[in-house]
Design an enzyme around this catalytic site. Structure first.
Site, PDB file in Angstrom:
ATOM      1  N   ASP A   9       0.885  -1.158   0.000  1.00  0.00           N
ATOM      2  CA  ASP A   9       0.000   0.000   0.000  1.00  0.00           C
ATOM      3  C   ASP A   9       0.932   1.219   0.000  1.00  0.00           C
ATOM      4  O   ASP A   9       2.113   1.109   0.357  1.00  0.00           O
ATOM      5  CB  ASP A   9      -0.866  -0.055   1.270  1.00  0.00           C
ATOM      6  CG  ASP A   9      -1.696   1.190   1.436  1.00  0.00           C
ATOM      7  OD1 ASP A   9      -2.320   1.618   0.448  1.00  0.00           O
ATOM      8  OD2 ASP A   9      -1.719   1.748   2.553  1.00  0.00           O
ATOM      9  N   ASP A  11      -0.164   5.027   0.835  1.00  0.00           N
ATOM     10  CA  ASP A  11      -0.439   6.011   1.892  1.00  0.00           C
ATOM     11  C   ASP A  11      -0.334   5.358   3.267  1.00  0.00           C
ATOM     12  O   ASP A  11      -1.114   4.472   3.596  1.00  0.00           O
ATOM     13  CB  ASP A  11      -1.869   6.579   1.728  1.00  0.00           C
ATOM     14  CG  ASP A  11      -2.072   7.275   0.383  1.00  0.00           C
ATOM     15  OD1 ASP A  11      -1.205   8.062  -0.008  1.00  0.00           O
ATOM     16  OD2 ASP A  11      -3.108   7.027  -0.263  1.00  0.00           O
ATOM     17  N   ASN A 118      -4.561   9.249  -6.871  1.00  0.00           N
ATOM     18  CA  ASN A 118      -3.416  10.178  -6.903  1.00  0.00           C
ATOM     19  C   ASN A 118      -2.085   9.445  -6.740  1.00  0.00           C
ATOM     20  O   ASN A 118      -1.038  10.096  -6.705  1.00  0.00           O
ATOM     21  CB  ASN A 118      -3.561  11.215  -5.782  1.00  0.00           C
ATOM     22  CG  ASN A 118      -4.734  12.158  -6.022  1.00  0.00           C
ATOM     23  OD1 ASN A 118      -4.731  12.905  -6.989  1.00  0.00           O
ATOM     24  ND2 ASN A 118      -5.749  12.098  -5.177  1.00  0.00           N
TER      25      ASN A 118
HETATM   26  C1  BG6 Z   1      -6.137   5.368   0.200  1.00  0.00           C
HETATM   27  C2  BG6 Z   1      -6.196   6.198   1.455  1.00  0.00           C
HETATM   28  O1  BG6 Z   1      -4.811   5.002  -0.045  1.00  0.00           O
HETATM   29  O2  BG6 Z   1      -6.632   6.135  -0.915  1.00  0.00           O
HETATM   30  C3  BG6 Z   1      -7.600   6.731   1.670  1.00  0.00           C
HETATM   31  O3  BG6 Z   1      -5.830   5.373   2.547  1.00  0.00           O
HETATM   32  C4  BG6 Z   1      -8.084   7.480   0.439  1.00  0.00           C
HETATM   33  O4  BG6 Z   1      -7.589   7.596   2.792  1.00  0.00           O
HETATM   34  C5  BG6 Z   1      -7.969   6.553  -0.779  1.00  0.00           C
HETATM   35  O5  BG6 Z   1      -9.444   7.881   0.587  1.00  0.00           O
HETATM   36  C6  BG6 Z   1      -8.432   7.220  -2.075  1.00  0.00           C
HETATM   37  O6  BG6 Z   1      -7.559   8.262  -2.403  1.00  0.00           O
HETATM   38  P1  BG6 Z   1      -7.848   9.315  -3.558  1.00  0.00           P
HETATM   39  O7  BG6 Z   1      -6.516  10.047  -3.674  1.00  0.00           O
HETATM   40  O8  BG6 Z   1      -8.183   8.562  -4.798  1.00  0.00           O
HETATM   41  O9  BG6 Z   1      -8.949  10.182  -3.102  1.00  0.00           O
HETATM   42 MG    MG Z   2      -2.790   3.105   3.564  1.00  0.00          MG
END
Ligand code: BG6
Ligand code: MG
Length: 221
Positions: A9, A11, A118
């Site tokens: 993963d 984040d 992202n």
């Molecule tokens: C995950 C995070 O990696 O990505 C979440 O842990 C987040 O908190 C999810 O909501 C989606 O991210 P994004 O950038 O597509 O809004």
């Molecule tokens: Mg995570």
């Protein structure tokens, strides 16, 4: 059987961006007048954007139309994108580079399974995009974590059986996804929140890959 791949993963495992997601949700929650703190945020970790928004609205007992929800999700994402735009290699979590190097040295293939759309931009800003054999596209899988889809997509792309994959996650939804994929689950963070992991470390820096390899080789998962 010896592991052949490590799927990470992003984040909260490789990057300190979990706190950026929290800050962006907190800003939206404040704008909406919904009480929200780090304990409440634990349930949002690893959950995709609209899924997280639904959890946040439920916390505040709010109902919103699809159009309103899209505007809210866009506002949260704008806050997050602003932070990601300023990210540098300094946003790598301590131990992340060493863990990737150790995994490569142990002949594992490497992939990223992030729920974040992202993720490609963040990986580029962190300077580690070229360290992986495969980066899963969160937009390409049908069912978000806790479904196994994104981890299975990585195993498939790497050509490795799921049973020979290690998954690294800081979120309960992610640990469930790894387990549903029949992989060995390494949790990074709070032992209570991640109690379904096969092995848990308090931080990325604390991960002992030698131990993970030994334990996953003998474990029936
Ligand atoms: C995950 C995070 O990696 O990505 C979440 O842990 C987040 O908190 C999810 O909501 C989606 O991210 P994004 O950038 O597509 O809004
Ligand atoms: Mg995570």
């Amino acid at each position: 059987m010896r592991p052949a791949a490590a799927i990470f993963d992003l984040d909260g495992v490789l990057a300190d961006s979990a706190v950026m997601h929290y800050a962006a949700w907190k800003r939206l929650a404040d704008d909406l007048g919904i009480a929200f703190d780090e304990a409440a945020n634990e349930a949002l970790k690893g959950v995709d954007r609209m899924g997280s928004l639904r959890l946040l609205l439920a916390l505040g007992n709010r109902v919103a139309s699809q159009t309103e929800m899209e505007a809210m999700a866009d506002a949260k994402n704008a806050h997050f994108v602003e932070m990601v735009g300023r990210a540098t290699p300094a946003n790598l979590l301590p131990g992340a580079e060493r863990l990737l190097a150790d995994a490569r040295a142990a002949d594992l293939m490497l992939a990223v399974a992030s729920a974040s759309r992202n993720a490609p931009v963040l990986l580029a800003r962190l300077g580690i995009a070229d360290r992986f054999d495969f980066i899963a596209d969160a937009g390409a899988v049908l069912h978000p974590k806790p479904a196994p889809d994104i981890f299975l997509a990585c195993a498939d792309a790497l050509g490795v059986e799921p049973a020979r994959c290690l998954g690294f996650e800081d979120a309960a939804a992610g640990i469930e996804a790894i387990r549903a994929a029949q992989m060995f689950a390494v949790g990074i963070g709070d032992p209570q929140a991640l109690s379904r992991a096969h092995l848990i470390y308090p931080s990325t820096a604390a991960v002992d890959l030698g131990m993970v390899l030994a334990r996953s080789t003998i474990a029936q998962h």
